[in-house]
Each structure stands twice: as C-alpha cells, then as structure tokens.
Design a protein around this motif. Structure first.
Motif, PDB file in Angstrom:
ATOM      1  N   THR A  91      58.924 -47.647 -38.463  1.00 55.00           N
ATOM      2  CA  THR A  91      59.825 -47.678 -39.618  1.00 55.00           C
ATOM      3  C   THR A  91      60.012 -49.087 -40.166  1.00 55.00           C
ATOM      4  O   THR A  91      59.749 -50.076 -39.481  1.00 55.00           O
ATOM      5  N   ARG A  92      60.516 -49.118 -41.378  1.00 51.50           N
ATOM      6  CA  ARG A  92      60.862 -50.403 -42.015  1.00 51.50           C
ATOM      7  C   ARG A  92      61.888 -51.143 -41.155  1.00 51.50           C
ATOM      8  O   ARG A  92      61.810 -52.361 -40.991  1.00 51.50           O
ATOM      9  N   ALA A  93      62.825 -50.409 -40.586  1.00 46.33           N
ATOM     10  CA  ALA A  93      63.867 -51.028 -39.759  1.00 46.33           C
ATOM     11  C   ALA A  93      63.261 -51.759 -38.562  1.00 46.33           C
ATOM     12  O   ALA A  93      63.731 -52.845 -38.190  1.00 46.33           O
ATOM     13  N   GLU A  94      62.210 -51.192 -37.966  1.00 46.19           N
ATOM     14  CA  GLU A  94      61.567 -51.847 -36.830  1.00 46.19           C
ATOM     15  C   GLU A  94      60.900 -53.148 -37.257  1.00 46.19           C
ATOM     16  O   GLU A  94      60.957 -54.152 -36.538  1.00 46.19           O
ATOM     17  N   ILE A  95      60.281 -53.151 -38.404  1.00 45.16           N
ATOM     18  CA  ILE A  95      59.655 -54.372 -38.929  1.00 45.16           C
ATOM     19  C   ILE A  95      60.722 -55.411 -39.247  1.00 45.16           C
ATOM     20  O   ILE A  95      60.575 -56.592 -38.940  1.00 45.16           O
ATOM     21  N   GLU A  96      61.819 -54.950 -39.839  1.00 45.03           N
ATOM     22  CA  GLU A  96      62.872 -55.882 -40.242  1.00 45.03           C
ATOM     23  C   GLU A  96      63.664 -56.433 -39.064  1.00 45.03           C
ATOM     24  O   GLU A  96      64.528 -57.279 -39.254  1.00 45.03           O
ATOM     25  N   GLY A  97      63.342 -56.003 -37.866  1.00 39.89           N
ATOM     26  CA  GLY A  97      63.932 -56.633 -36.689  1.00 39.89           C
ATOM     27  C   GLY A  97      63.393 -58.040 -36.485  1.00 39.89           C
ATOM     28  O   GLY A  97      64.056 -58.896 -35.919  1.00 39.89           O
ATOM     29  N   THR A  99      64.297 -46.021 -42.998  1.00 35.04           N
ATOM     30  CA  THR A  99      63.480 -44.967 -42.391  1.00 35.04           C
ATOM     31  C   THR A  99      62.109 -44.824 -43.038  1.00 35.04           C
ATOM     32  O   THR A  99      61.317 -43.973 -42.614  1.00 35.04           O
ATOM     33  N   ASP A 100      61.795 -45.640 -44.054  1.00 36.91           N
ATOM     34  CA  ASP A 100      60.453 -45.611 -44.644  1.00 36.91           C
ATOM     35  C   ASP A 100      59.437 -45.884 -43.537  1.00 36.91           C
ATOM     36  O   ASP A 100      59.700 -46.633 -42.597  1.00 36.91           O
ATOM     37  N   VAL A 101      58.254 -45.280 -43.664  1.00 34.14           N
ATOM     38  CA  VAL A 101      57.252 -45.324 -42.604  1.00 34.14           C
ATOM     39  C   VAL A 101      56.087 -46.226 -43.005  1.00 34.14           C
ATOM     40  O   VAL A 101      55.557 -46.123 -44.120  1.00 34.14           O
ATOM     41  N   LEU A 102      55.689 -47.071 -42.082  1.00 33.38           N
ATOM     42  CA  LEU A 102      54.562 -47.983 -42.319  1.00 33.38           C
ATOM     43  C   LEU A 102      53.255 -47.200 -42.443  1.00 33.38           C
ATOM     44  O   LEU A 102      52.938 -46.370 -41.599  1.00 33.38           O
ATOM     45  N   VAL A 103      52.524 -47.484 -43.519  1.00 36.98           N
ATOM     46  CA  VAL A 103      51.195 -46.923 -43.713  1.00 36.98           C
ATOM     47  C   VAL A 103      50.157 -47.921 -43.205  1.00 36.98           C
ATOM     48  O   VAL A 103      49.253 -47.573 -42.457  1.00 36.98           O
ATOM     49  N   ARG A 104      50.297 -49.183 -43.615  1.00 38.48           N
ATOM     50  CA  ARG A 104      49.384 -50.237 -43.153  1.00 38.48           C
ATOM     51  C   ARG A 104      50.052 -51.596 -43.341  1.00 38.48           C
ATOM     52  O   ARG A 104      50.949 -51.761 -44.166  1.00 38.48           O
ATOM     53  N   SER A 105      49.558 -52.553 -42.566  1.00 34.33           N
ATOM     54  CA  SER A 105      50.026 -53.934 -42.713  1.00 34.33           C
ATOM     55  C   SER A 105      48.829 -54.860 -42.613  1.00 34.33           C
ATOM     56  O   SER A 105      47.822 -54.538 -41.986  1.00 34.33           O
ATOM     57  N   SER A 106      48.965 -56.013 -43.236  1.00 33.99           N
ATOM     58  CA  SER A 106      47.903 -57.019 -43.182  1.00 33.99           C
ATOM     59  C   SER A 106      47.966 -57.748 -41.854  1.00 33.99           C
ATOM     60  O   SER A 106      48.894 -57.571 -41.069  1.00 33.99           O
ATOM     61  N   LYS A 107      47.000 -58.603 -41.651  1.00 37.90           N
ATOM     62  CA  LYS A 107      47.065 -59.533 -40.533  1.00 37.90           C
ATOM     63  C   LYS A 107      48.100 -60.600 -40.892  1.00 37.90           C
ATOM     64  O   LYS A 107      48.411 -60.822 -42.056  1.00 37.90           O
ATOM     65  N   LEU A 108      48.595 -61.267 -39.892  1.00 32.61           N
ATOM     66  CA  LEU A 108      49.514 -62.375 -40.102  1.00 32.61           C
ATOM     67  C   LEU A 108      48.779 -63.494 -40.817  1.00 32.61           C
ATOM     68  O   LEU A 108      47.637 -63.800 -40.481  1.00 32.61           O
ATOM     69  N   TYR A 109      49.408 -64.076 -41.825  1.00 32.09           N
ATOM     70  CA  TYR A 109      48.785 -65.198 -42.525  1.00 32.09           C
ATOM     71  C   TYR A 109      49.825 -66.247 -42.860  1.00 32.09           C
ATOM     72  O   TYR A 109      51.027 -66.013 -42.748  1.00 32.09           O
TER      73      TYR A 109
END
Length: 113
Positions: free
Chosen positions: A46-52, A96-106
């Motif tokens: 979820t977005r919440a997990e990323i925003e941690g 609660t939005d769900v991650l579809v994909r993320s880039s590599k860290l840059y």
C-alpha cells in the motif's frame, strides 16, 4: 633516502586508513538502508507502507503516478505507479492505494514548489 622512506610510509598509512572500511561512512549506510527499503516494495503493498520511509517529492504528481523522496535524504528518489482503491469515485491520494510498480532508487535534486 630517509625522506623517501618517510613519504612511502606516510602514503601507506593514508591509503590504509582511507580504504580500511569502504562503504562504512554514514552516507553509505543511509543509502544502503534506502536500497533495502526499496527492495521490499513489491506490487500489492500500500501507499501507507511506502510512506513509512518515503514522502511525496515537490512538483506535479497525481494519485496514480508520483515521485517519492527518502525521508532521510531528499536526494534519493523513486517513481511509483498505484492502482487507486477509492470507494467514493473520487480521484484522491489514499493510504490503501496499491503499488503497481516502482522504479529503482535514483539520485536527483529535490523539487521545490
């Protein structure tokens, strides 16, 4: 001869200190932590997990696509795409939005609004 020996010994000491602990600087440890976090970002979280660990970068973003910066260093970024989970037919940011994909860290300069 004595000067040459002293120079060689001095250079040896400098190089041994400089290369004794590669990657052990605080900045390297912070980058390693950010990389470890990004590696846990799999489709379905979820977005919440990323925003941690990350927060929205400045500039234009949408609920579906956004750039996030690492909370510990605004120069470390990821681009993310979400599947919106809205229950009221509004297009808005939801934890609660769900991650579809993320880039590599840059690395990039922070965007200021």
């Amino acid at each position: 001869m004595k000067t040459l020996l002293l120079l060689v010994l001095s250079l040896s000491l400098v190089f041994s200190i400089a290369y004794a602990h590669p990657g052990k600087s605080p900045s390297c440890e912070m980058v390693a932590a950010a990389l470890s976090e990004v590696e846990t970002f799999k489709p379905g979280i979820t977005r919440a997990e990323i925003e941690g660990f990350f927060e929205l970068d400045g500039g234009i973003s949408s609920p579906q696509q956004a750039t996030y910066v690492y909370k510990e260093c605004q120069y470390l970024k990821i681009d993310v795409e979400f599947r919106l989970v809205n229950k009221n037919n509004k297009v808005e940011f939801s934890p609660t939005d769900v991650l579809v994909r993320s880039s590599k860290l840059y690395v990039s300069h922070p965007v200021k609004d």
